[in-house]
Design a protein around this motif. Structure first.
Motif, PDB file in Angstrom:
ATOM      1  N   PHE A 241       0.926  -1.263  -0.217  1.00 40.77           N
ATOM      2  CA  PHE A 241      -0.031   0.091   0.027  1.00 40.77           C
ATOM      3  C   PHE A 241       0.787   1.207  -0.038  1.00 40.77           C
ATOM      4  O   PHE A 241       0.550   2.429  -0.509  1.00 40.77           O
ATOM      5  N   VAL A 242       1.973   1.226   0.624  1.00 43.21           N
ATOM      6  CA  VAL A 242       2.859   2.547   0.486  1.00 43.21           C
ATOM      7  C   VAL A 242       3.409   2.466  -0.844  1.00 43.21           C
ATOM      8  O   VAL A 242       3.361   3.701  -1.075  1.00 43.21           O
ATOM      9  N   ARG A 243       3.699   1.549  -1.447  1.00 46.56           N
ATOM     10  CA  ARG A 243       4.065   2.002  -2.968  1.00 46.56           C
ATOM     11  C   ARG A 243       2.771   2.300  -3.891  1.00 46.56           C
ATOM     12  O   ARG A 243       2.981   3.053  -4.653  1.00 46.56           O
ATOM     13  N   TRP A 244       1.730   1.693  -3.588  1.00 44.94           N
ATOM     14  CA  TRP A 244       0.394   2.090  -4.375  1.00 44.94           C
ATOM     15  C   TRP A 244       0.149   3.560  -4.197  1.00 44.94           C
ATOM     16  O   TRP A 244      -0.094   4.508  -4.931  1.00 44.94           O
ATOM     17  N   PHE A 245       0.088   4.152  -2.798  1.00 43.45           N
ATOM     18  CA  PHE A 245      -0.273   5.497  -2.428  1.00 43.45           C
ATOM     19  C   PHE A 245       0.937   6.401  -3.019  1.00 43.45           C
ATOM     20  O   PHE A 245       0.467   7.685  -3.221  1.00 43.45           O
ATOM     21  N   ALA A 246       2.146   5.913  -2.902  1.00 43.44           N
ATOM     22  CA  ALA A 246       3.442   6.711  -3.380  1.00 43.44           C
ATOM     23  C   ALA A 246       3.234   7.282  -4.871  1.00 43.44           C
ATOM     24  O   ALA A 246       3.802   8.083  -5.308  1.00 43.44           O
ATOM     25  N   LYS A 247       2.385   6.519  -5.656  1.00 43.26           N
ATOM     26  CA  LYS A 247       2.170   7.148  -6.945  1.00 43.26           C
ATOM     27  C   LYS A 247       1.426   8.189  -7.136  1.00 43.26           C
ATOM     28  O   LYS A 247       1.330   8.807  -8.163  1.00 43.26           O
ATOM     29  N   ILE A 248       0.619   8.628  -5.851  1.00 43.69           N
ATOM     30  CA  ILE A 248      -0.157  10.050  -6.076  1.00 43.69           C
ATOM     31  C   ILE A 248       1.187  10.908  -5.778  1.00 43.69           C
ATOM     32  O   ILE A 248       1.847  11.171  -4.438  1.00 43.69           O
ATOM     33  N   THR A 249       1.295  11.950  -6.630  1.00 43.73           N
ATOM     34  CA  THR A 249       2.457  12.739  -6.490  1.00 43.73           C
ATOM     35  C   THR A 249       2.296  13.659  -5.242  1.00 43.73           C
ATOM     36  O   THR A 249       3.396  14.329  -4.987  1.00 43.73           O
ATOM     37  N   PHE A 250       1.105  14.249  -4.909  1.00 44.60           N
ATOM     38  CA  PHE A 250       0.937  15.194  -4.069  1.00 44.60           C
ATOM     39  C   PHE A 250       0.826  14.499  -2.746  1.00 44.60           C
ATOM     40  O   PHE A 250      -0.419  14.075  -2.445  1.00 44.60           O
ATOM     41  N   PRO A 251       1.933  14.622  -1.751  1.00 43.84           N
ATOM     42  CA  PRO A 251       1.570  13.608  -0.690  1.00 43.84           C
ATOM     43  C   PRO A 251       0.521  13.789   0.257  1.00 43.84           C
ATOM     44  O   PRO A 251      -0.151  12.968   0.876  1.00 43.84           O
ATOM     45  N   PRO A 252       0.042  15.048   0.504  1.00 41.64           N
ATOM     46  CA  PRO A 252      -1.345  15.151   1.475  1.00 41.64           C
ATOM     47  C   PRO A 252      -2.470  14.017   0.834  1.00 41.64           C
ATOM     48  O   PRO A 252      -3.463  14.317   1.531  1.00 41.64           O
ATOM     49  N   LEU A 253      -2.586  14.157  -0.713  1.00 39.29           N
ATOM     50  CA  LEU A 253      -3.831  13.476  -1.132  1.00 39.29           C
ATOM     51  C   LEU A 253      -3.523  11.629  -0.804  1.00 39.29           C
ATOM     52  O   LEU A 253      -4.481  11.287  -1.004  1.00 39.29           O
TER      53      LEU A 253
END
Length: 405
Positions: A241-253
């Motif tokens: 999940f860390v890798r998946w969410f890391a694909k969102i470039t703006f961290p707060p999102l």
């Protein structure tokens, strides 16, 4: 005139003072933190609609870290790296930021724990002392280890486990003997100060413990293998999940998206049972066998929450996962449900954190001496079978070489 004794006396006095200061700060911070957790959990329970604001809460916490806390955003990993390679001061802002971030996570229903917050607050507070006392790099590492011990001990009410945890975590290949007395003193001081503030801890009863037999030990070993698999699944799924969410470039999102996933899970399952710490379910697992899905769903909720970047720890969810798994395994392995839940409570954590000695001591402090042999077998089996998979991403944890082995 022999000057060695006065120097030793002054050094001992300095470290006793430092340990007392670290323990007092850690105990006070943990007391405040535990009180706040109790309050926000009660509020969320009364006002269940708050969970629907989880994505928005996650966004604001992510925004705060993005603009104000980039230098402390690595949390535990920053603390552990500083212990091994003391460099820049850990800014004290880590403490209030992780405190408020974790409280917000729990207020709005994120599935997270509390140990990570306690460790970061205690370490950040302890590191502020190294300049006034003019500590060397090695002494600073000892100070941070004492902070870890005090934070862990005070938040769980287990001074012996906290003492060993500070020495054992990330330092598996050697025992840092210079840190033994400071860690011990800080752990007991931290626990005492937390209790002095009137903060209690949850008590667990394992009930009947059968006599030691060969088959009983075999069952413990088999359970330890199952607990190791659960620890591996937790680590791998969280990393995924860390890798998946890391694909969102703006961290707060990232926590915003994670909050939406948690809400989808709540909607599909129709229950809030796996939100927050989950202490009531942990207590329940000691009295009767739970369904096998309980541990798996808590694992999923926590992996999403932490993988998305919400603040909090892994340990209490690991207690939930282990206790629920052990409770359900009592339907297969003929050992009492309370004993199986207690073994799982500490063994999954032992496998995931690579701290089997601290986990064994925790079991003795929480459950009593009668379960010792069963717990030792389960914890060390989980530790060895889980191999390099760890919730802490340091080289010492990826290739563990425990000082006892």
């Amino acid at each position: 005139m022999n000057t060695r004794f006065p120097k030793l006396f002054l050094a001992a006095g300095k470290w006793l003072l430092l340990s007392a200061l670290v323990g007092a700060m850690a105990g006070s911070l943990s007391a405040l933190f535990l009180w706040m957790l109790e309050q926000v959990t009660a509020i969320r329970t009364e006002y269940g609609w708050l969970v629907w604001l989880l994505p928005v809460a996650g966004f604001w916490v992510g925004l705060a870290y993005h603009y104000l806390g980039k230098d402390v955003a690595r949390g535990n990993h920053l603390v552990f790296d500083t212990i091994h390679n003391p460099r820049d001061l850990i800014r004290f802002r880590m403490a209030p930021m992780v405190l408020m971030g974790t409280v917000i996570t729990h207020l709005f229903g994120g599935s997270a724990g509390r140990e990570g917050t306690a460790l970061q607050m205690s370490a950040a507070a302890a590191d502020q002392l190294h300049r006034p006392f003019r500590l060397s790099g090695t002494e600073r590492s000892v100070l941070l280890i004492a902070g870890l011990s005090a934070g862990f001990a005070s938040v769980f009410g287990t001074p012996l486990a906290g003492f060993v945890f500070g020495l054992e975590v990330l330092l598996l290949g050697r025992v840092p003997y210079g840190a033994v007395i400071p860690a011990l003193a800080a752990a007991f001081t931290g626990t005492w100060v937390t209790e002095l503030w009137g903060i209690g801890h949850t008590h667990y009863e394992i009930g009947v413990v059968p006599g030691i037999t060969l088959m009983g030990l075999i069952y413990s070993l088999l359970a330890g293998v199952a607990f190791a698999i659960a620890a591996i699944l937790f680590v791998r799924l969280t990393e995924l999940f860390v890798r998946w969410f890391a694909k969102i470039t703006f961290p707060p999102l990232r926590p915003f998206a994670g909050g939406i996933v948690v809400l989808l899970l709540v909607t599909v399952l129709g229950t809030n049972r796996y939100l927050g710490l989950g202490v009531p379910v942990i207590v329940e697992s000691f009295s009767h066998a739970l369904d096998g899905q309980e541990f798996a769903l808590k694992l999923l909720f926590t992996a999403v929450t932490l993988g998305a970047g919400f603040k909090g720890g892994e340990v209490t969810p690991l207690f939930f996962i282990g206790a629920a798994l052990g409770s359900s395994l009592s339907l297969i392995l003929p050992l009492p449900v309370g004993l199986m839940a207690g073994m799982g409570f500490v063994a999954v954590f032992a496998g995931a954190a690579k701290t089997p000695v601290a986990c064994c001591l925790m079991a003795l402090e929480l459950f009593g001496l009668s379960c010792a042999v069963y717990v030792i077998v389960a914890c060390f089996t989980a530790y060895m079978v889980s191999g390099r998979y760890s919730i802490y991403n340091a080289p010492e944890n990826k290739f563990p070489k425990h000082f006892l082995l």
